[in-house]
Design a protein around this motif. Structure first.
Motif, PDB file in Angstrom:
ATOM      1  N   VAL A 103      37.076  34.195  32.020  1.00 40.77           N
ATOM      2  CA  VAL A 103      36.754  33.856  30.709  1.00 40.77           C
ATOM      3  C   VAL A 103      35.203  34.565  30.180  1.00 40.77           C
ATOM      4  O   VAL A 103      34.504  34.470  31.057  1.00 40.77           O
ATOM      5  CB  VAL A 103      36.157  32.311  30.371  1.00 40.77           C
ATOM      6  CG1 VAL A 103      35.840  31.755  29.218  1.00 40.77           C
ATOM      7  CG2 VAL A 103      37.537  31.351  30.755  1.00 40.77           C
ATOM      8  N   PHE A 104      35.290  35.098  29.122  1.00 43.59           N
ATOM      9  CA  PHE A 104      34.064  35.815  28.853  1.00 43.59           C
ATOM     10  C   PHE A 104      33.679  35.009  27.400  1.00 43.59           C
ATOM     11  O   PHE A 104      34.660  34.716  26.672  1.00 43.59           O
ATOM     12  CB  PHE A 104      34.386  37.272  28.171  1.00 43.59           C
ATOM     13  CG  PHE A 104      34.841  38.217  29.169  1.00 43.59           C
ATOM     14  CD1 PHE A 104      36.166  38.370  29.865  1.00 43.59           C
ATOM     15  CD2 PHE A 104      33.750  39.066  29.987  1.00 43.59           C
ATOM     16  CE1 PHE A 104      36.489  39.212  30.836  1.00 43.59           C
ATOM     17  CE2 PHE A 104      34.087  39.851  30.950  1.00 43.59           C
ATOM     18  CZ  PHE A 104      35.398  40.100  31.517  1.00 43.59           C
ATOM     19  N   ASN A 105      32.383  34.978  27.490  1.00 44.59           N
ATOM     20  CA  ASN A 105      31.612  34.293  26.182  1.00 44.59           C
ATOM     21  C   ASN A 105      31.211  35.218  25.264  1.00 44.59           C
ATOM     22  O   ASN A 105      29.949  35.677  25.563  1.00 44.59           O
ATOM     23  CB  ASN A 105      30.669  33.389  26.635  1.00 44.59           C
ATOM     24  CG  ASN A 105      31.086  32.335  27.485  1.00 44.59           C
ATOM     25  OD1 ASN A 105      32.265  31.629  27.180  1.00 44.59           O
ATOM     26  ND2 ASN A 105      30.622  32.049  28.760  1.00 44.59           N
ATOM     27  N   ALA A 137      25.620  43.323  27.077  1.00 44.41           N
ATOM     28  CA  ALA A 137      26.028  42.574  28.117  1.00 44.41           C
ATOM     29  C   ALA A 137      26.516  41.256  27.664  1.00 44.41           C
ATOM     30  O   ALA A 137      26.445  40.613  26.434  1.00 44.41           O
ATOM     31  CB  ALA A 137      24.778  42.207  28.673  1.00 44.41           C
ATOM     32  N   VAL A 138      27.662  40.752  28.309  1.00 40.10           N
ATOM     33  CA  VAL A 138      28.370  39.491  27.882  1.00 40.10           C
ATOM     34  C   VAL A 138      28.466  38.619  29.466  1.00 40.10           C
ATOM     35  O   VAL A 138      28.827  38.989  30.438  1.00 40.10           O
ATOM     36  CB  VAL A 138      29.761  39.684  27.333  1.00 40.10           C
ATOM     37  CG1 VAL A 138      30.712  40.426  28.411  1.00 40.10           C
ATOM     38  CG2 VAL A 138      30.287  38.314  27.039  1.00 40.10           C
ATOM     39  N   SER A 139      28.458  37.027  29.072  1.00 37.22           N
ATOM     40  CA  SER A 139      28.577  36.206  30.333  1.00 37.22           C
ATOM     41  C   SER A 139      29.967  36.293  30.522  1.00 37.22           C
ATOM     42  O   SER A 139      30.750  36.294  29.768  1.00 37.22           O
ATOM     43  CB  SER A 139      27.838  35.120  30.043  1.00 37.22           C
ATOM     44  OG  SER A 139      28.318  34.052  29.045  1.00 37.22           O
ATOM     45  N   TYR A 140      30.291  35.971  31.935  1.00 33.49           N
ATOM     46  CA  TYR A 140      31.558  35.627  32.124  1.00 33.49           C
ATOM     47  C   TYR A 140      31.891  34.509  33.227  1.00 33.49           C
ATOM     48  O   TYR A 140      30.738  34.466  33.878  1.00 33.49           O
ATOM     49  CB  TYR A 140      32.504  36.790  32.703  1.00 33.49           C
ATOM     50  CG  TYR A 140      31.742  37.481  33.711  1.00 33.49           C
ATOM     51  CD1 TYR A 140      32.332  37.307  35.130  1.00 33.49           C
ATOM     52  CD2 TYR A 140      30.881  38.467  33.805  1.00 33.49           C
ATOM     53  CE1 TYR A 140      31.882  37.916  36.316  1.00 33.49           C
ATOM     54  CE2 TYR A 140      30.330  38.948  34.945  1.00 33.49           C
ATOM     55  CZ  TYR A 140      30.935  38.742  36.247  1.00 33.49           C
ATOM     56  OH  TYR A 140      30.225  39.233  37.450  1.00 33.49           O
ATOM     57  N   LYS A 141      33.076  34.212  33.450  1.00 32.36           N
ATOM     58  CA  LYS A 141      33.075  32.936  34.498  1.00 32.36           C
ATOM     59  C   LYS A 141      34.712  33.195  35.044  1.00 32.36           C
ATOM     60  O   LYS A 141      35.513  33.388  34.117  1.00 32.36           O
ATOM     61  CB  LYS A 141      32.756  31.886  34.450  1.00 32.36           C
ATOM     62  CG  LYS A 141      33.511  31.164  32.870  1.00 32.36           C
ATOM     63  CD  LYS A 141      32.770  29.731  32.683  1.00 32.36           C
ATOM     64  CE  LYS A 141      33.384  29.148  31.331  1.00 32.36           C
ATOM     65  NZ  LYS A 141      32.791  28.043  30.987  1.00 32.36           N
ATOM     66  N   PHE A 171      32.459  45.952  28.592  1.00 37.15           N
ATOM     67  CA  PHE A 171      33.339  44.865  28.328  1.00 37.15           C
ATOM     68  C   PHE A 171      33.087  44.184  27.034  1.00 37.15           C
ATOM     69  O   PHE A 171      34.185  44.020  26.266  1.00 37.15           O
ATOM     70  CB  PHE A 171      33.115  43.741  29.488  1.00 37.15           C
ATOM     71  CG  PHE A 171      33.355  44.103  30.663  1.00 37.15           C
ATOM     72  CD1 PHE A 171      34.694  44.197  31.156  1.00 37.15           C
ATOM     73  CD2 PHE A 171      32.584  44.510  31.646  1.00 37.15           C
ATOM     74  CE1 PHE A 171      35.091  44.493  32.321  1.00 37.15           C
ATOM     75  CE2 PHE A 171      32.502  44.766  32.952  1.00 37.15           C
ATOM     76  CZ  PHE A 171      34.200  44.684  33.435  1.00 37.15           C
ATOM     77  N   LEU A 172      32.038  44.206  26.298  1.00 36.21           N
ATOM     78  CA  LEU A 172      31.846  43.880  24.909  1.00 36.21           C
ATOM     79  C   LEU A 172      30.884  45.159  24.297  1.00 36.21           C
ATOM     80  O   LEU A 172      29.882  45.136  24.667  1.00 36.21           O
ATOM     81  CB  LEU A 172      30.782  42.612  25.003  1.00 36.21           C
ATOM     82  CG  LEU A 172      30.503  41.913  23.642  1.00 36.21           C
ATOM     83  CD1 LEU A 172      31.761  41.650  22.879  1.00 36.21           C
ATOM     84  CD2 LEU A 172      29.583  40.879  23.808  1.00 36.21           C
TER      85      LEU A 172
END
Length: 105
Positions: free
Chosen positions: A79-81, A32-36, A27-28
Motif C-alpha cells: 500500500v502506498f500513501n 518521497a511516499v510512505s508505503y507498507k 514511485f510518486l
C-alpha cells in the motif's frame, strides 16, 4: 485498486521483498511516499508487516531481506500513501518467503 497476491490456499511467511520504480520515474512523481507491506488471512482484514518511506528518486530500488514477520499469511499487498493527485508507478514487486510447498519461493 491494490493488487492482491494469493498463494492458493497455502500461507506464506514473508522473509523479504523488493520494490522497483521505473528507470525514468520515482514511485510518486512529486517525491518521497510512505508505503507498507500488509498480510491478511481473508483478503479483507489486513495486518501491517513493514512500513517505510521511499527516497523519491528515479529508478529507486528498495530491498528488505529480514525483519518482516514470523506469521504466515495467505494474502499480501503493498500500500502506498500517495498525495491524492499523482499516480503511483511500480515497475516490479517481488516477495520471498517460506511455506509454499515447504520451500523458499
Amino acid at each position: 485498486q491494490p493488487v492482491v497476491t494469493q498463494a492458493s490456499s497455502q500461507k506464506v511467511t514473508v522473509t523479504g521483498f523488493s520494490l522497483y520504480a521505473p528507470n525514468n520515474a520515482p514511485f510518486l512523481a512529486s517525491g518521497a511516499v510512505s508505503y507498507k507491506l500488509q498480510g491478511g488471512t481473508n483478503g479483507t482484514a489486513w495486518t501491517d508487516l513493514y512500513s517505510a518511506t521511499t527516497a523519491g528518486t528515479n529508478g529507486e530500488t528498495i530491498t528488505v531481506a529480514s525483519g518482516i514477520t514470523t506469521t504466515p499469511y495467505q494474502y499480501h499487498r503493498m500500500v502506498f500513501n500517495g498525495n491524492g493527485s499523482g499516480s503511483i508507478a511500480v515497475a516490479q514487486f517481488t516477495i520471498t518467503g517460506t511455506g509454499l510447498s515447504g520451500a523458499n519461493q
